[in-house]
Scaffold this active site. Structure first.
Site, short mmCIF file in Angstrom:
data_model
loop_
_atom_site.label_atom_id
_atom_site.label_comp_id
_atom_site.label_asym_id
_atom_site.label_seq_id
_atom_site.Cartn_x
_atom_site.Cartn_y
_atom_site.Cartn_z
N ASN A 74 -1.63 -9.61 4.04
CA ASN A 74 -1.46 -8.20 4.33
C ASN A 74 -1.14 -7.45 3.04
O ASN A 74 -1.00 -8.05 1.97
CB ASN A 74 -0.35 -8.00 5.36
CG ASN A 74 -0.58 -6.79 6.24
OD1 ASN A 74 -1.27 -5.85 5.87
ND2 ASN A 74 0.02 -6.80 7.42
N CYS B 33 -5.52 0.35 3.15
CA CYS B 33 -5.54 -1.08 3.45
C CYS B 33 -6.95 -1.63 3.32
O CYS B 33 -7.15 -2.79 2.92
CB CYS B 33 -4.98 -1.33 4.83
SG CYS B 33 -5.83 -0.43 6.16
N HIS C 239 -6.60 -1.37 11.11
CA HIS C 239 -5.99 -1.93 9.91
C HIS C 239 -6.96 -2.95 9.31
O HIS C 239 -7.86 -3.44 9.99
CB HIS C 239 -4.66 -2.59 10.26
CG HIS C 239 -3.86 -3.03 9.08
ND1 HIS C 239 -3.61 -2.23 7.99
CD2 HIS C 239 -3.25 -4.22 8.81
CE1 HIS C 239 -2.87 -2.90 7.11
NE2 HIS C 239 -2.64 -4.11 7.59
N GLN D 56 0.80 -1.22 0.00
CA GLN D 56 0.00 0.00 0.00
C GLN D 56 0.84 1.27 0.00
O GLN D 56 0.34 2.36 -0.32
CB GLN D 56 -0.93 0.02 1.22
CG GLN D 56 -0.20 0.26 2.54
CD GLN D 56 -1.11 0.20 3.74
OE1 GLN D 56 -1.64 -0.84 4.08
NE2 GLN D 56 -1.29 1.35 4.39
#
Length: 373
Positions: A329, A176, A309, A170
């Site tokens: 992630n 995110c 997140h 990102q």
């Protein structure tokens, strides 16, 4: 109390030799020693807390800079500041890895950041608004697994099924939430059509958010549904900054979804059922320093449940009688297990480890009837 002193490696002995003889180390030799020592450190663990000389820390830092292609614009003050932060993170890593834990920490891509800097730069997901404030523009907020049957796999990994695209990064854009949502759309599209297509997060940043601000997972899914689809990442690539919406590319509906669902909150067994069917986007609390410097293993460290997140659950499993989620992630391959984390599953809190069970979302996509039928 520290145990036996750390024994210098051959690399450190060479460094000390050059230092004692007041002779500068050749740049090429410094380069190879720094890289070699960094990788020696990265893939080994010590049962005791090592004593590290300043020369050793310096070699690790220089190797880390080369590995991650990091520079500080020839700013000696900034480099000295980053070195001090790196050194403190290394101390924290050594202390953790010297204990008895289910996971290890690592000199990953965030090793030169304080935990406050890490949080202020990379954590950007917001918890959903209360349902009663959503209004008539909301989409479906329920789950229905009645058609699943009684057999739920003991383990699932959508990477092995070809439903997960490579890990992305990102950068310094707080999106995110968009990466997590897009990963679920990529997953369900592959499950339904057999075709894995990397989709455009940049389109959501430019055309929906119109900024790099923090956002909501469900808003990204809502945008994709209401836009009638989303373009590919190849056609509308990510650049980690906001630009004016490309309306022509926004009109290219490479992948579509029918709608999305908000799965049952605070219910890990139901969440497992969801992940058994497809990847699921979730919010988590990732503030902790251990999360920042995570390297390998099942993350069991203490963490909160205040969502900051967003990640995508792409599977689950069990190792040594410890259940875990597999989360994808959006911090690149140099964080965690090549961009993934195994996070403890089936914990005492109904909210799940780091709040992972609080706000799960999935997109829905039905198989289209064949024209021959």
């Amino acid at each position: 109390m520290r145990e036996a002193p750390y024994k210098p490696t051959k690399n450190i002995v060479l460094s000390l030799y050059y230092a004692q003889h007041q002779s500068p180390m050749p740049p090429l030799l410094l380069f190879f020693l720094s890289i070699l020592f960094l990788f020696t450190y990265s893939y080994s663990s010590s049962e005791s807390i090592p004593f590290r000389s300043e020369l050793e820390v310096n070699l690790l830092f220089e190797g880390w800079l080369m590995k991650h292609n990091k520079t500080y614009k020839e700013n000696s003050f900034e480099k000295a500041k980053r070195y001090d932060i790196f050194k403190d993170n290394l101390r924290y890593i050594d202390e953790h890895n010297g204990g008895n834990h289910t996971f290890t920490l690592f000199l990953n891509v965030f090793a030169d950041l304080t935990v406050e800097e890490y949080r202020d730069t990379y954590l950007g997901s917001l918890p959903p608004l209360p349902k009663e404030t959503v209004g008539s523009n909301s989409d479906i907020y329920n789950d229905n697994f009645d058609d699943f049957g009684s057999e739920i796999p003991n383990s699932t990994d959508w990477r092995a099924s070809g439903a997960v695209t490579p890990v992305k990064h990102q950068g310094a854009c707080f999106c995110c939430w968009a990466f997590a949502a897009v990963a679920t759309v990529e997953g369900i599209n592959q499950i339904v059509t057999g075709e894995l297509i990397s989709l455009s997060v940049q389109q959501i940043v430019d055309c929906y958010s119109k900024s790099c601000d923090r956002g909501y997972i469900d808003d990204a899914l809502k945008y994709i549904r209401r836009n009638g689809g989303i373009d590919s990442d190849v056609d509308y690539p990510y650049n980690a900054t906001y630009e004016q919406c490309d309306k022509k590319k926004e009109g290219k509906k490479v992948v579509t979804i029918d709608t999305y669902q908000h799965l049952s909150e605070n219910n890990e067994p139901r969440l497992k059922m969801g992940v058994a069917k497809q990847p699921v986007a979730v919010g988590i609390h990732a503030y902790e320093r251990a999360f920042q410097l995570y390297g390998h293993g099942i993350f069991t460290s203490k963490c909160g449940t205040r969502i900051d997140h967003a990640v995508t659950i792409v599977g689950y499993g069990n190792e040594d009688k410890l259940d875990y989620w597999i989360i994808k992630n959006c911090w690149g391959n140099f964080w965690g297990e090549a961009g993934y984390m195994r996070l403890e599953r089936n914990v005492e809190s109904i909210k799940g480890k780091c709040g992972i069970a609080q706000y799960p979302y999935i997109p829905l996509k039905k198989k289209k009837a064949s024209s021959l039928e």
